[in-house]
Design a protein around this motif. Structure first.
Motif, PDB file in Angstrom:
ATOM      1  N   VAL A  75       0.875  -1.166   0.000  1.00 51.55           N
ATOM      2  CA  VAL A  75       0.000   0.000   0.000  1.00 51.55           C
ATOM      3  C   VAL A  75       0.917   1.221   0.000  1.00 51.55           C
ATOM      4  CG1 VAL A  75      -1.640   1.348   1.359  1.00 51.55           C
ATOM      5  CG2 VAL A  75      -1.858  -1.143   1.273  1.00 51.55           C
ATOM      6  N   GLN A  76       0.740   2.092  -0.982  1.00 51.18           N
ATOM      7  CA  GLN A  76       1.525   3.325  -1.026  1.00 51.18           C
ATOM      8  C   GLN A  76       0.633   4.495  -0.646  1.00 51.18           C
ATOM      9  OE1 GLN A  76       3.818   4.057  -4.563  1.00 51.18           O
ATOM     10  NE2 GLN A  76       4.456   6.077  -3.883  1.00 51.18           N
ATOM     11  N   ILE A  77       1.029   5.153   0.454  1.00 53.09           N
ATOM     12  CA  ILE A  77       0.331   6.350   0.909  1.00 53.09           C
ATOM     13  C   ILE A  77       1.369   7.457   0.913  1.00 53.09           C
ATOM     14  CG2 ILE A  77      -0.930   7.428   2.806  1.00 53.09           C
ATOM     15  CD1 ILE A  77      -1.814   4.594   3.673  1.00 53.09           C
ATOM     16  N   GLY A  78       1.221   8.403  -0.005  1.00 51.24           N
ATOM     17  CA  GLY A  78       2.246   9.437  -0.160  1.00 51.24           C
ATOM     18  C   GLY A  78       3.546   8.803  -0.609  1.00 51.24           C
ATOM     19  N   ASN A  79       4.639   9.115   0.082  1.00 58.03           N
ATOM     20  CA  ASN A  79       5.942   8.534  -0.264  1.00 58.03           C
ATOM     21  C   ASN A  79       6.262   7.272   0.530  1.00 58.03           C
ATOM     22  OD1 ASN A  79       6.615  10.523  -2.173  1.00 58.03           O
ATOM     23  ND2 ASN A  79       7.201  11.913  -0.535  1.00 58.03           N
ATOM     24  N   ASP A  80       5.353   6.821   1.368  1.00 58.14           N
ATOM     25  CA  ASP A  80       5.585   5.638   2.199  1.00 58.14           C
ATOM     26  C   ASP A  80       4.927   4.411   1.568  1.00 58.14           C
ATOM     27  OD1 ASP A  80       6.940   7.119   4.194  1.00 58.14           O
ATOM     28  OD2 ASP A  80       5.043   7.636   5.153  1.00 58.14           O
ATOM     29  N   ILE A  81       5.599   3.267   1.730  1.00 59.23           N
ATOM     30  CA  ILE A  81       5.063   2.005   1.213  1.00 59.23           C
ATOM     31  C   ILE A  81       5.003   1.014   2.369  1.00 59.23           C
ATOM     32  CG2 ILE A  81       5.366   0.109  -0.415  1.00 59.23           C
ATOM     33  CD1 ILE A  81       6.818   2.092  -2.254  1.00 59.23           C
ATOM     34  N   PHE A  82       3.804   0.484   2.606  1.00 59.92           N
ATOM     35  CA  PHE A  82       3.558  -0.449   3.699  1.00 59.92           C
ATOM     36  C   PHE A  82       3.180  -1.813   3.146  1.00 59.92           C
ATOM     37  CE2 PHE A  82       2.296   3.825   4.993  1.00 59.92           C
ATOM     38  CZ  PHE A  82       3.037   3.994   6.151  1.00 59.92           C
ATOM     39  N   GLU A  83       3.358  -2.836   3.966  1.00 61.04           N
ATOM     40  CA  GLU A  83       2.853  -4.159   3.621  1.00 61.04           C
ATOM     41  C   GLU A  83       2.035  -4.700   4.788  1.00 61.04           C
ATOM     42  OE1 GLU A  83       4.252  -8.574   2.295  1.00 61.04           O
ATOM     43  OE2 GLU A  83       5.390  -6.889   1.493  1.00 61.04           O
ATOM     44  N   PRO A  84       0.761  -4.298   4.842  1.00 64.51           N
ATOM     45  CA  PRO A  84      -0.090  -4.782   5.937  1.00 64.51           C
ATOM     46  C   PRO A  84      -0.411  -6.267   5.763  1.00 64.51           C
ATOM     47  CG  PRO A  84      -1.351  -3.420   4.413  1.00 64.51           C
ATOM     48  CD  PRO A  84       0.066  -3.396   3.939  1.00 64.51           C
ATOM     49  N   ALA A  85      -0.919  -6.871   6.818  1.00 65.55           N
ATOM     50  CA  ALA A  85      -1.306  -8.277   6.760  1.00 65.55           C
ATOM     51  C   ALA A  85      -2.441  -8.483   5.759  1.00 65.55           C
ATOM     52  CB  ALA A  85      -1.730  -8.759   8.142  1.00 65.55           C
ATOM     53  N   LEU A  86      -3.353  -7.509   5.699  1.00 69.21           N
ATOM     54  CA  LEU A  86      -4.542  -7.611   4.866  1.00 69.21           C
ATOM     55  C   LEU A  86      -5.110  -6.215   4.683  1.00 69.21           C
ATOM     56  CD1 LEU A  86      -6.724  -9.627   3.706  1.00 69.21           C
ATOM     57  CD2 LEU A  86      -7.787  -9.560   5.960  1.00 69.21           C
ATOM     58  N   PHE A  87      -5.690  -5.954   3.524  1.00 67.10           N
ATOM     59  CA  PHE A  87      -6.371  -4.678   3.331  1.00 67.10           C
ATOM     60  C   PHE A  87      -7.453  -4.806   2.275  1.00 67.10           C
ATOM     61  CE2 PHE A  87      -2.839  -4.455   0.339  1.00 67.10           C
ATOM     62  CZ  PHE A  87      -3.383  -3.872  -0.801  1.00 67.10           C
ATOM     63  N   ALA A  88      -8.398  -3.878   2.331  1.00 68.34           N
ATOM     64  CA  ALA A  88      -9.464  -3.791   1.338  1.00 68.34           C
ATOM     65  C   ALA A  88      -9.452  -2.381   0.771  1.00 68.34           C
ATOM     66  CB  ALA A  88     -10.825  -4.090   1.965  1.00 68.34           C
ATOM     67  N   CYS A  89      -9.596  -2.299  -0.551  1.00 65.24           N
ATOM     68  CA  CYS A  89      -9.618  -0.984  -1.198  1.00 65.24           C
ATOM     69  C   CYS A  89     -10.452  -1.050  -2.470  1.00 65.24           C
ATOM     70  CB  CYS A  89      -8.196  -0.520  -1.524  1.00 65.24           C
ATOM     71  SG  CYS A  89      -7.386  -1.459  -2.830  1.00 65.24           S
ATOM     72  N   GLU A  90     -10.777   0.122  -2.964  1.00 61.88           N
ATOM     73  CA  GLU A  90     -11.464   0.215  -4.248  1.00 61.88           C
ATOM     74  C   GLU A  90     -10.509  -0.278  -5.332  1.00 61.88           C
ATOM     75  OE1 GLU A  90     -14.632   1.248  -4.748  1.00 61.88           O
ATOM     76  OE2 GLU A  90     -14.889   1.636  -2.609  1.00 61.88           O
ATOM     77  N   ARG A  98       0.795  -2.313  -6.692  1.00 58.10           N
ATOM     78  CA  ARG A  98       0.313  -2.031  -5.328  1.00 58.10           C
ATOM     79  C   ARG A  98      -0.955  -1.181  -5.354  1.00 58.10           C
ATOM     80  NH1 ARG A  98       5.255   1.029  -5.767  1.00 58.10           N
ATOM     81  NH2 ARG A  98       6.202  -0.730  -4.725  1.00 58.10           N
ATOM     82  N   CYS A  99      -1.483  -0.991  -4.157  1.00 63.15           N
ATOM     83  CA  CYS A  99      -2.566  -0.037  -3.928  1.00 63.15           C
ATOM     84  C   CYS A  99      -1.903   1.330  -3.762  1.00 63.15           C
ATOM     85  CB  CYS A  99      -3.322  -0.427  -2.656  1.00 63.15           C
ATOM     86  SG  CYS A  99      -4.443   0.836  -2.040  1.00 63.15           S
ATOM     87  N   VAL A 100      -2.331   2.294  -4.540  1.00 64.83           N
ATOM     88  CA  VAL A 100      -1.782   3.651  -4.438  1.00 64.83           C
ATOM     89  C   VAL A 100      -2.911   4.546  -3.967  1.00 64.83           C
ATOM     90  CG1 VAL A 100      -0.681   5.560  -5.640  1.00 64.83           C
ATOM     91  CG2 VAL A 100      -0.104   3.205  -6.265  1.00 64.83           C
ATOM     92  N   GLY A 101      -2.861   4.887  -2.695  1.00 60.90           N
ATOM     93  CA  GLY A 101      -3.914   5.679  -2.083  1.00 60.90           C
ATOM     94  C   GLY A 101      -4.305   5.062  -0.755  1.00 60.90           C
ATOM     95  N   VAL A 102      -5.384   5.545  -0.199  1.00 64.39           N
ATOM     96  CA  VAL A 102      -5.804   5.123   1.136  1.00 64.39           C
ATOM     97  C   VAL A 102      -6.832   3.993   1.028  1.00 64.39           C
ATOM     98  CG1 VAL A 102      -6.891   5.885   3.280  1.00 64.39           C
ATOM     99  CG2 VAL A 102      -5.357   7.429   2.046  1.00 64.39           C
ATOM    100  N   PRO A 103      -6.490   2.807   1.545  1.00 65.57           N
ATOM    101  CA  PRO A 103      -7.465   1.713   1.553  1.00 65.57           C
ATOM    102  C   PRO A 103      -8.603   2.014   2.527  1.00 65.57           C
ATOM    103  CG  PRO A 103      -5.223   0.898   1.945  1.00 65.57           C
ATOM    104  CD  PRO A 103      -5.191   2.391   2.054  1.00 65.57           C
TER     105      PRO A 103
END
Length: 183
Positions: A75-90, A98-103
């Motif tokens: 998940v990329q939020i701004g300049n940070d890239i995270f790898e959460p255990a699980l996420f849901a997004c549009e 990756r997901c670029v934006g806020v899940p």
């Protein structure tokens, strides 16, 4: 070549992050690459249980066409890239990488080694980004901490992993959040 200092890489750029093997569990936050151990069996079991339950609901609600439910993805939020255990997004904010934006929903599964990172740094980053719902599954405390963020308020609730009524209530509120999320 990467220089290591504990679980932090000493010399880091986003370009270096992009060259890491996809099999590596790593995040790029505040200009630093942080590498994590692979999930334990217990973490896999919890994530899989959450994945099945959430996936089932999205399908039943007819939301599986517009929402993605992912794990071992960035998940990329701004300049940070995270790898959460699980996420849901549009689905519209997904790229090939990756997901670029806020899940809409992020889940982290904390271990004694990761709890301070998840409950401090990641919590702050996700709240700053206004992630609507962020779950921290604390395996040691047997709690799910749920942080909810909206334009009008931010709050936290704790649910016991050992009480069926807590888990039922947790899923009921999650379903409401998913259905009522702004589109």
């Amino acid at each position: 070549m990467f220089l290591w200092k504990g679980d932090l890489m000493a010399v880091n750029t986003l370009e270096e992050f992009e060259t890491l093997p996809e099999s590596l569990v790593a995040e790029f936050v505040d200009g630093r690459i942080r590498v994590f151990n692979s999930f334990t069996t217990a973490q896999h079991e919890i994530r899989n249980e959450l994945l099945v339950k959430a996936s089932q609901y999205l399908k039943e609600a007819g939301l599986d066409a517009c929402m993605a439910l992912l794990f071992h993805a960035n998940v990329q939020i701004g300049n940070d890239i995270f790898e959460p255990a699980l996420f849901a997004c549009e689905k519209e904010i997904l790229t090939e990488k990756r997901c670029v934006g806020v899940p809409d929903w992020i889940v982290e599964i904390a271990t004694p080694q990761t709890v301070s990172w998840i409950c401090a740094t990641k919590l702050q980053k996700y709240m700053d980004a206004a992630v609507p719902e962020y779950w921290i599954v604390d395996m040691e405390a047997r709690l799910v901490l749920v942080y909810r963020s909206s334009a009008s308020q931010t709050g936290v609730e704790a649910y016991s992993m050992d009480k069926k009524e807590d888990i039922d209530l947790l899923w009921d509120t999650w379903k409401t959040m998913i259905v009522l999320r702004p589109i």
